[in-house]
Design a protein around this motif. Structure first.
Motif, PDB file in Angstrom:
ATOM      1  N   GLY A  45       0.819  -1.200   0.000  1.00 25.44           N
ATOM      2  CA  GLY A  45       0.000   0.000   0.000  1.00 25.44           C
ATOM      3  C   GLY A  45       0.854   1.252   0.000  1.00 25.44           C
ATOM      4  O   GLY A  45       2.079   1.198   0.125  1.00 25.44           O
ATOM      5  N   ILE A  46       0.185   2.397  -0.138  1.00 25.01           N
ATOM      6  CA  ILE A  46       0.848   3.699  -0.151  1.00 25.01           C
ATOM      7  C   ILE A  46       0.463   4.456   1.120  1.00 25.01           C
ATOM      8  O   ILE A  46      -0.730   4.647   1.405  1.00 25.01           O
ATOM      9  CB  ILE A  46       0.446   4.521  -1.385  1.00 25.01           C
ATOM     10  N   PHE A  56      -5.020  -1.883  -2.254  1.00 26.04           N
ATOM     11  CA  PHE A  56      -5.958  -2.538  -3.171  1.00 26.04           C
ATOM     12  C   PHE A  56      -6.279  -3.924  -2.650  1.00 26.04           C
ATOM     13  O   PHE A  56      -5.388  -4.735  -2.434  1.00 26.04           O
ATOM     14  CB  PHE A  56      -5.310  -2.608  -4.550  1.00 26.04           C
ATOM     15  N   ASN A  57      -7.562  -4.208  -2.462  1.00 22.91           N
ATOM     16  CA  ASN A  57      -7.966  -5.503  -1.934  1.00 22.91           C
ATOM     17  C   ASN A  57      -9.347  -5.836  -2.473  1.00 22.91           C
ATOM     18  O   ASN A  57      -9.977  -5.014  -3.128  1.00 22.91           O
ATOM     19  CB  ASN A  57      -7.961  -5.470  -0.397  1.00 22.91           C
ATOM     20  N   THR A  58      -9.840  -7.033  -2.174  1.00 19.49           N
ATOM     21  CA  THR A  58     -11.164  -7.436  -2.652  1.00 19.49           C
ATOM     22  C   THR A  58     -11.960  -8.084  -1.527  1.00 19.49           C
ATOM     23  O   THR A  58     -12.249  -9.269  -1.575  1.00 19.49           O
ATOM     24  CB  THR A  58     -11.054  -8.431  -3.822  1.00 19.49           C
ATOM     25  N   PRO A  59     -12.337  -7.324  -0.509  1.00 26.30           N
ATOM     26  CA  PRO A  59     -13.029  -7.933   0.631  1.00 26.30           C
ATOM     27  C   PRO A  59     -14.409  -8.459   0.327  1.00 26.30           C
ATOM     28  O   PRO A  59     -14.945  -9.270   1.076  1.00 26.30           O
ATOM     29  CB  PRO A  59     -13.112  -6.773   1.632  1.00 26.30           C
ATOM     30  N   ASP A  60     -15.045  -8.033  -0.762  1.00 21.84           N
ATOM     31  CA  ASP A  60     -16.418  -8.440  -1.044  1.00 21.84           C
ATOM     32  C   ASP A  60     -16.544  -9.448  -2.178  1.00 21.84           C
ATOM     33  O   ASP A  60     -17.642  -9.764  -2.610  1.00 21.84           O
ATOM     34  CB  ASP A  60     -17.265  -7.205  -1.395  1.00 21.84           C
ATOM     35  N   THR A  61     -15.423  -9.953  -2.674  1.00 24.14           N
ATOM     36  CA  THR A  61     -15.500 -10.868  -3.803  1.00 24.14           C
ATOM     37  C   THR A  61     -15.364 -12.317  -3.350  1.00 24.14           C
ATOM     38  O   THR A  61     -14.849 -12.611  -2.284  1.00 24.14           O
ATOM     39  CB  THR A  61     -14.386 -10.574  -4.831  1.00 24.14           C
ATOM     40  N   HIS A 163       0.819  -4.354  -7.896  1.00 21.48           N
ATOM     41  CA  HIS A 163       0.604  -3.599  -9.132  1.00 21.48           C
ATOM     42  C   HIS A 163       0.101  -2.189  -8.815  1.00 21.48           C
ATOM     43  O   HIS A 163       0.551  -1.201  -9.406  1.00 21.48           O
ATOM     44  CB  HIS A 163      -0.427  -4.308 -10.023  1.00 21.48           C
ATOM     45  N   PHE A 164      -0.865  -2.104  -7.887  1.00 23.32           N
ATOM     46  CA  PHE A 164      -1.433  -0.806  -7.527  1.00 23.32           C
ATOM     47  C   PHE A 164      -0.381   0.118  -6.935  1.00 23.32           C
ATOM     48  O   PHE A 164      -0.235   1.284  -7.339  1.00 23.32           O
ATOM     49  CB  PHE A 164      -2.582  -0.994  -6.535  1.00 23.32           C
ATOM     50  N   ALA A 165       0.349  -0.376  -5.949  1.00 25.91           N
ATOM     51  CA  ALA A 165       1.328   0.469  -5.257  1.00 25.91           C
ATOM     52  C   ALA A 165       2.453   0.927  -6.189  1.00 25.91           C
ATOM     53  O   ALA A 165       2.868   2.095  -6.161  1.00 25.91           O
ATOM     54  CB  ALA A 165       1.897  -0.275  -4.053  1.00 25.91           C
ATOM     55  N   THR A 166       2.936   0.022  -7.030  1.00 26.49           N
ATOM     56  CA  THR A 166       4.018   0.410  -7.948  1.00 26.49           C
ATOM     57  C   THR A 166       3.511   1.363  -9.027  1.00 26.49           C
ATOM     58  O   THR A 166       4.259   2.239  -9.485  1.00 26.49           O
ATOM     59  CB  THR A 166       4.656  -0.823  -8.608  1.00 26.49           C
TER      60      THR A 166
END
Length: 208
Positions: A45-46, A56-61, A163-166
């Motif tokens: 994360g940033i 970036f995460n997917t808690p609802d998937t 991917h998100f953080a970079t």
């Protein structure tokens, strides 16, 4: 033969004490990570200030539910998140998470940028990148923007938290954790990842 196999082996994550960083030493725009599942992978994360990390995460998937029982060694369960932690969801499978440091990880590490290719090849995956980082404020601005607009659908191999953080740090999606130990190149030739041209390596780390 044993030496060749050892050279080709991708290193498992290591808890590198030199990358350990305390909250008081964090700068706005730092890319930090915490180990998950006994160190099998790292979550990224940033840091955007005031004890908050955008990640970036997917808690609802369904995919996240499938790994819900995997222990997150360094984190407090989502069900116990405090009011400072906030999910901003842009649609099915597209969730940017604003998390307080306490719930991001009790111990976190600073991701390194601009390392040499030699250091990158010798380092544990998910700890560093050979690309140069943007200015810290530009990184923060990108993270806040993506908190509002999302980052597409989460995919472990092609669009994940690293991917998100970079992307926030460089403008390029990069995830070293997805690099396989052996890579197929032209004419069915298979090479260890440290012999792959940088251009192809960048396509793999970008999830292409």
């Amino acid at each position: 033969m044993e030496k060749e196999m050892e050279r080709n082996e991708i290193k498992l994550p290591q808890f590198d004490p030199s990358c350990l960083i305390a909250e008081k030493d964090l700068n706005l725009g730092d890319h930090i990570y915490a180990w998950r599942a006994w160190g099998l992978f790292s979550h990224h994360g940033i840091y955007v200030g005031n004890g908050i990390v955008i990640n970036f995460n997917t808690p609802d998937t369904e995919s996240d539910k499938a790994i819900a029982d995997v222990p997150k060694k360094d984190a407090i369960p989502e069900s116990e998140r405090c009011p400072r932690c906030d999910y901003v969801t842009g649609g099915q499978g597209m969730t940017i998470v604003k998390t307080c440091l306490k719930h991001f990880g009790s111990t976190f590490y600073l991701y390194k940028y601009g390392v040499s290719l030699a250091e990158f090849y010798l380092s544990s995956r998910g700890t560093c990148c050979f690309l140069d980082a943007r200015p810290l404020q530009e990184t923060v601005d990108t993270a806040w923007e993506k908190l509002k607009t999302g980052f597409g659908e989460y995919n472990t191999l092609t669009n994940n938290c690293e991917h998100f953080a970079t992307y926030c740090k460089t403008g390029v999606k990069f995830c070293a954790q997805v690099i396989p130990p052996l890579i197929l190149v032209e004419k069915a030739q298979v090479l260890p990842f440290d012999q792959i041209p940088v251009e192809k390596l960048l396509r793999i780390t970008a999830g292409k």
